[in-house]
Write a protein that holds these residues in place. Structure first.
Motif, PDB file in Angstrom:
ATOM      1  N   GLN A 129      17.908 -14.868 -20.736  1.00 51.33           N
ATOM      2  CA  GLN A 129      17.598 -16.409 -20.851  1.00 51.33           C
ATOM      3  C   GLN A 129      18.274 -16.908 -22.217  1.00 51.33           C
ATOM      4  OE1 GLN A 129      13.611 -17.745 -20.303  1.00 51.33           O
ATOM      5  NE2 GLN A 129      13.133 -16.494 -18.497  1.00 51.33           N
ATOM      6  N   ALA A 130      18.487 -15.978 -23.226  1.00 52.11           N
ATOM      7  CA  ALA A 130      19.420 -16.553 -24.263  1.00 52.11           C
ATOM      8  C   ALA A 130      20.906 -17.154 -23.835  1.00 52.11           C
ATOM      9  CB  ALA A 130      19.646 -15.308 -25.088  1.00 52.11           C
ATOM     10  N   HIS A 131      21.069 -16.846 -22.597  1.00 52.06           N
ATOM     11  CA  HIS A 131      22.266 -17.389 -22.094  1.00 52.06           C
ATOM     12  C   HIS A 131      22.258 -18.561 -21.249  1.00 52.06           C
ATOM     13  CE1 HIS A 131      23.204 -12.870 -22.288  1.00 52.06           C
ATOM     14  NE2 HIS A 131      23.158 -13.316 -23.499  1.00 52.06           N
ATOM     15  N   TYR A 132      21.234 -19.150 -21.043  1.00 50.25           N
ATOM     16  CA  TYR A 132      20.950 -20.239 -20.108  1.00 50.25           C
ATOM     17  C   TYR A 132      21.249 -21.660 -20.519  1.00 50.25           C
ATOM     18  CZ  TYR A 132      17.941 -17.748 -16.879  1.00 50.25           C
ATOM     19  OH  TYR A 132      17.445 -16.608 -15.856  1.00 50.25           O
ATOM     20  N   ASN A 133      21.771 -22.429 -19.653  1.00 48.58           N
ATOM     21  CA  ASN A 133      21.865 -23.964 -19.746  1.00 48.58           C
ATOM     22  C   ASN A 133      20.441 -24.441 -19.637  1.00 48.58           C
ATOM     23  OD1 ASN A 133      21.461 -24.310 -17.115  1.00 48.58           O
ATOM     24  ND2 ASN A 133      23.360 -23.786 -16.780  1.00 48.58           N
ATOM     25  N   PRO A 134      20.443 -25.890 -19.939  1.00 49.15           N
ATOM     26  CA  PRO A 134      19.102 -26.481 -19.814  1.00 49.15           C
ATOM     27  C   PRO A 134      18.329 -26.703 -18.477  1.00 49.15           C
ATOM     28  CG  PRO A 134      20.355 -27.922 -21.075  1.00 49.15           C
ATOM     29  CD  PRO A 134      21.462 -26.754 -20.484  1.00 49.15           C
ATOM     30  N   LEU A 135      19.281 -26.122 -17.479  1.00 54.39           N
ATOM     31  CA  LEU A 135      18.776 -26.445 -16.022  1.00 54.39           C
ATOM     32  C   LEU A 135      18.326 -24.892 -15.550  1.00 54.39           C
ATOM     33  CD1 LEU A 135      22.258 -28.019 -14.693  1.00 54.39           C
ATOM     34  CD2 LEU A 135      20.126 -28.959 -15.380  1.00 54.39           C
ATOM     35  N   HIS A 191      24.602 -20.183 -18.407  1.00 54.30           N
ATOM     36  CA  HIS A 191      25.688 -21.401 -18.838  1.00 54.30           C
ATOM     37  C   HIS A 191      26.915 -20.787 -18.543  1.00 54.30           C
ATOM     38  CE1 HIS A 191      27.990 -23.659 -21.870  1.00 54.30           C
ATOM     39  NE2 HIS A 191      27.082 -24.665 -21.816  1.00 54.30           N
ATOM     40  N   GLY A 192      27.872 -21.784 -18.075  1.00 52.38           N
ATOM     41  CA  GLY A 192      29.077 -21.474 -17.723  1.00 52.38           C
ATOM     42  C   GLY A 192      30.063 -20.800 -18.972  1.00 52.38           C
ATOM     43  N   GLY A 193      29.634 -20.956 -20.142  1.00 47.03           N
ATOM     44  CA  GLY A 193      30.092 -20.333 -21.470  1.00 47.03           C
ATOM     45  C   GLY A 193      30.081 -18.738 -21.236  1.00 47.03           C
ATOM     46  N   TRP A 194      28.799 -18.371 -20.827  1.00 44.96           N
ATOM     47  CA  TRP A 194      28.818 -16.975 -20.802  1.00 44.96           C
ATOM     48  C   TRP A 194      29.694 -16.449 -19.694  1.00 44.96           C
ATOM     49  CZ3 TRP A 194      26.562 -13.143 -17.660  1.00 44.96           C
ATOM     50  CH2 TRP A 194      26.195 -11.879 -18.188  1.00 44.96           C
ATOM     51  N   TYR A 229      33.143 -21.709 -10.855  1.00 47.78           N
ATOM     52  CA  TYR A 229      31.998 -21.317 -11.021  1.00 47.78           C
ATOM     53  C   TYR A 229      31.388 -21.246  -9.336  1.00 47.78           C
ATOM     54  CZ  TYR A 229      32.126 -21.889 -15.914  1.00 47.78           C
ATOM     55  OH  TYR A 229      32.828 -21.838 -17.156  1.00 47.78           O
ATOM     56  N   ARG A 289      28.311 -19.469  -7.800  1.00 56.27           N
ATOM     57  CA  ARG A 289      27.034 -19.495  -7.685  1.00 56.27           C
ATOM     58  C   ARG A 289      26.228 -19.501  -8.945  1.00 56.27           C
ATOM     59  NH1 ARG A 289      27.818 -15.260  -3.982  1.00 56.27           N
ATOM     60  NH2 ARG A 289      27.129 -15.969  -1.926  1.00 56.27           N
ATOM     61  N   ALA A 344      19.744 -26.335 -24.774  1.00 54.79           N
ATOM     62  CA  ALA A 344      20.274 -25.373 -24.024  1.00 54.79           C
ATOM     63  C   ALA A 344      19.992 -23.758 -24.900  1.00 54.79           C
ATOM     64  CB  ALA A 344      21.584 -25.548 -23.703  1.00 54.79           C
ATOM     65  N   PRO A 345      19.160 -23.031 -24.466  1.00 53.18           N
ATOM     66  CA  PRO A 345      19.304 -21.916 -25.188  1.00 53.18           C
ATOM     67  C   PRO A 345      20.613 -21.057 -25.476  1.00 53.18           C
ATOM     68  CG  PRO A 345      17.819 -21.721 -23.168  1.00 53.18           C
ATOM     69  CD  PRO A 345      18.737 -22.988 -23.121  1.00 53.18           C
ATOM     70  N   ILE A 346      21.612 -21.306 -24.925  1.00 55.84           N
ATOM     71  CA  ILE A 346      22.772 -20.963 -25.030  1.00 55.84           C
ATOM     72  C   ILE A 346      23.397 -21.593 -26.537  1.00 55.84           C
ATOM     73  CG2 ILE A 346      24.262 -22.719 -23.736  1.00 55.84           C
ATOM     74  CD1 ILE A 346      25.439 -19.132 -23.841  1.00 55.84           C
ATOM     75  N   THR A 353      21.934 -19.482 -29.249  1.00 58.00           N
ATOM     76  CA  THR A 353      22.639 -18.267 -29.169  1.00 58.00           C
ATOM     77  C   THR A 353      23.983 -18.342 -29.887  1.00 58.00           C
ATOM     78  OG1 THR A 353      21.411 -17.477 -27.339  1.00 58.00           O
ATOM     79  CG2 THR A 353      23.154 -16.185 -27.879  1.00 58.00           C
ATOM     80  N   ALA A 399      32.337 -22.291 -23.997  1.00 55.95           N
ATOM     81  CA  ALA A 399      30.982 -22.801 -24.101  1.00 55.95           C
ATOM     82  C   ALA A 399      30.851 -24.302 -24.462  1.00 55.95           C
ATOM     83  CB  ALA A 399      30.021 -21.841 -24.816  1.00 55.95           C
ATOM     84  N   ASP A 415      32.693 -26.593 -22.101  1.00 56.86           N
ATOM     85  CA  ASP A 415      32.050 -26.787 -20.866  1.00 56.86           C
ATOM     86  C   ASP A 415      30.741 -27.703 -20.981  1.00 56.86           C
ATOM     87  OD1 ASP A 415      31.305 -26.225 -18.167  1.00 56.86           O
ATOM     88  OD2 ASP A 415      30.238 -24.288 -18.781  1.00 56.86           O
ATOM     89  N   LEU A 438      32.002 -27.114 -11.146  1.00 59.39           N
ATOM     90  CA  LEU A 438      32.861 -26.514  -9.915  1.00 59.39           C
ATOM     91  C   LEU A 438      33.881 -25.412 -10.748  1.00 59.39           C
ATOM     92  CD1 LEU A 438      33.396 -28.785  -7.107  1.00 59.39           C
ATOM     93  CD2 LEU A 438      31.548 -27.105  -7.313  1.00 59.39           C
TER      94      LEU A 438
END
Lengths: 174, 174, 174, 174
Positions: free
Chosen positions: C74-80, C84-87, C119, C121, D48-50, D53, D90, D93, D113
């Motif tokens: 979860q520490a790598h999550y975006n708000p959605l 996150h794409g950065g991870w 990206y 999936r 965003a959690p990211i 982090t 990150a 993006d 995408l």
């Protein structure tokens, strides 16, 4: 015909029909990138054969910026009835590459490492001319990046691109 | 001439001279992407006008994979004396696009959103033919990705590319 | 838990707990890229601080190929509510960069010029581990390209990438 | 400390310490993308959690434009002693994605995408803060593109990026 398209066609006409200036006397490799591109613009080769094949040409160049103009035609179509992605890429690649070239001192050369093109809208020959305007983003000692946008006389955007180029001493290329 | 180049030329010759099969009787929009591309391969249009202009054509297609073959020529050159990046992009764009198309069911269509090309080596007309082999990476409900490599008869790699395509119901395209 | 995930976790465990071999006696700049990466794998630094911050690490390396393994959290999550794409980009960038590095002779270095990520999936922490497998496509005298795919223990593809790197003599970097 | 850096730090401080406005009473899915992002900016999640982090956050948003600010730190380093490409990715993006999001009407959503990042210069923690400024290039019915640049308080450019996003009706995402 819009005023802008008239203007674009007039530029094309003028460049095509101008009596070339006396050819530059300096050796090509003693001239900066900008000098060389301005010579091409004024009809002192070498122009790109691909430009004749795909009907596009350089119409403006200054330090860090180059503009190519092309005429979309059925000869450039994909099977789906619109201009093929390769034609967009040819103009955009020329625009970003020459934008980089225009910043290089005499004795320096460049090669394109990669080009990414985004296709935004289908293009047909109902659009008489499009322009690809390339501008440098960053020019370093070894690498340069640039971007370009391809649009019609009414400012509709059809595609855009970014590139990464290697820049180096011309003698190091061999 | 190497055995492989002979083989490539023979394929080209055979496709160009074959008596077309009777045209498919099904409406184009009742046929899958693969069926449509195989019809193109056997001479039932529409082939891409850009292919005639830039001297390349589809030579193989199966589910998820499409191969284009082209003849590098001076008409494709940049001012620096080698094939222009736009020519590479045209073949690679065709290869990735048709690889995606070959996976689509009847009634489905695609459009290319972006193409990134890496230029690995300069190419001249001393290389008689090159092939761009495209293969899908992922085909989803709305988006597909694919990659392609462009190489000569001796397996030397000249360029490679990836693409992102939108896939959708054909009627939704209007 | 699948056999494959068990296998991946065991590798991670083993690498984390292994008593480091005696440190290599050669100066880092006398060692090839592969030697240096194998030292990192066996716990002889320097590992990447970003790997600790984002919970991923090198788990395999050979000539032209490098594999990183990470734990989506979860520490790598975006708000959605997904990673996150950065991870994704961090793992893919590491995989392609180290694949290139693994091919370099002693005294040679690289820097990443560009990275393109697709990206495919959404990814959540319901997937315990993912791997980014990087492989070189072309390594030349001045430039290298590589690609990577990021997938789960069930081979589901989440993202893929290509890169362009500059390669040069380490002393030339200053 | 330059005036600009002082300004950037003050903005960060102010956003972090502000008493949140009363939370918006409208359901999130009744609010436009811009409304939702402005709520995030004022401390009404979800952030965003990211961002926690990797120490970066949204600092400005308007229609078609979003700015993220981050603090380069050793925790973001690659083994070579500078900020890892994943950290740049990150921020970039986030900037391009939110620039797209800021243009969407209520009930519309987006997904990224692909992202292409150009790395222009090494970055270390001697640079106190950097900003990634994202701007849309094209927003269509199904696809949007955007670009971003990442630079320091002295306008030095460290990286830039472009993206392709899918845009769709939120209910169609399931």
């Amino acid at each position: 015909m819009t005023a802008r398209l008239e203007d674009w066609l007039a530029t094309e006409q003028q460049l095509a029909s101008a009596t070339p200036d006396p050819a530059p006397t300096q050796e090509p490799d003693r001239r900066s990138g900008l000098d060389r591109l301005q010579a091409v613009l004024r009809g002192h080769g070498p122009a790109a054969p691909i430009g004749r094949t795909l009907d596009f040409r350089l119409v403006e160049v200054e330090h860090g910026r180059a503009v190519f103009q092309g005429a979309p035609a059925q000869a450039h179509y994909n099977p789906l009835g619109s201009v093929h992605g390769g034609w967009f890429a040819a103009l955009l690649d020329s625009a970003v590459g020459c934008a980089v070239h225009s910043t290089l001192a005499a004795g320096r050369a460049y090669t394109t490492l990669e080009l990414k093109v985004n296709y935004v809208r289908a293009l047909t020959d109902r659009v008489a001319r499009v322009r690809a305007v390339g501008e440098v983003i960053h020019v370093g000692r070894r690498v340069a990046t640039a971007e370009a946008r391809l649009f019609g006389p009414d400012d509709r955007l059809y595609a855009h691109a970014t590139t990464t180029c290697l820049v180096f001493d011309a003698e190091a290329a061999s």
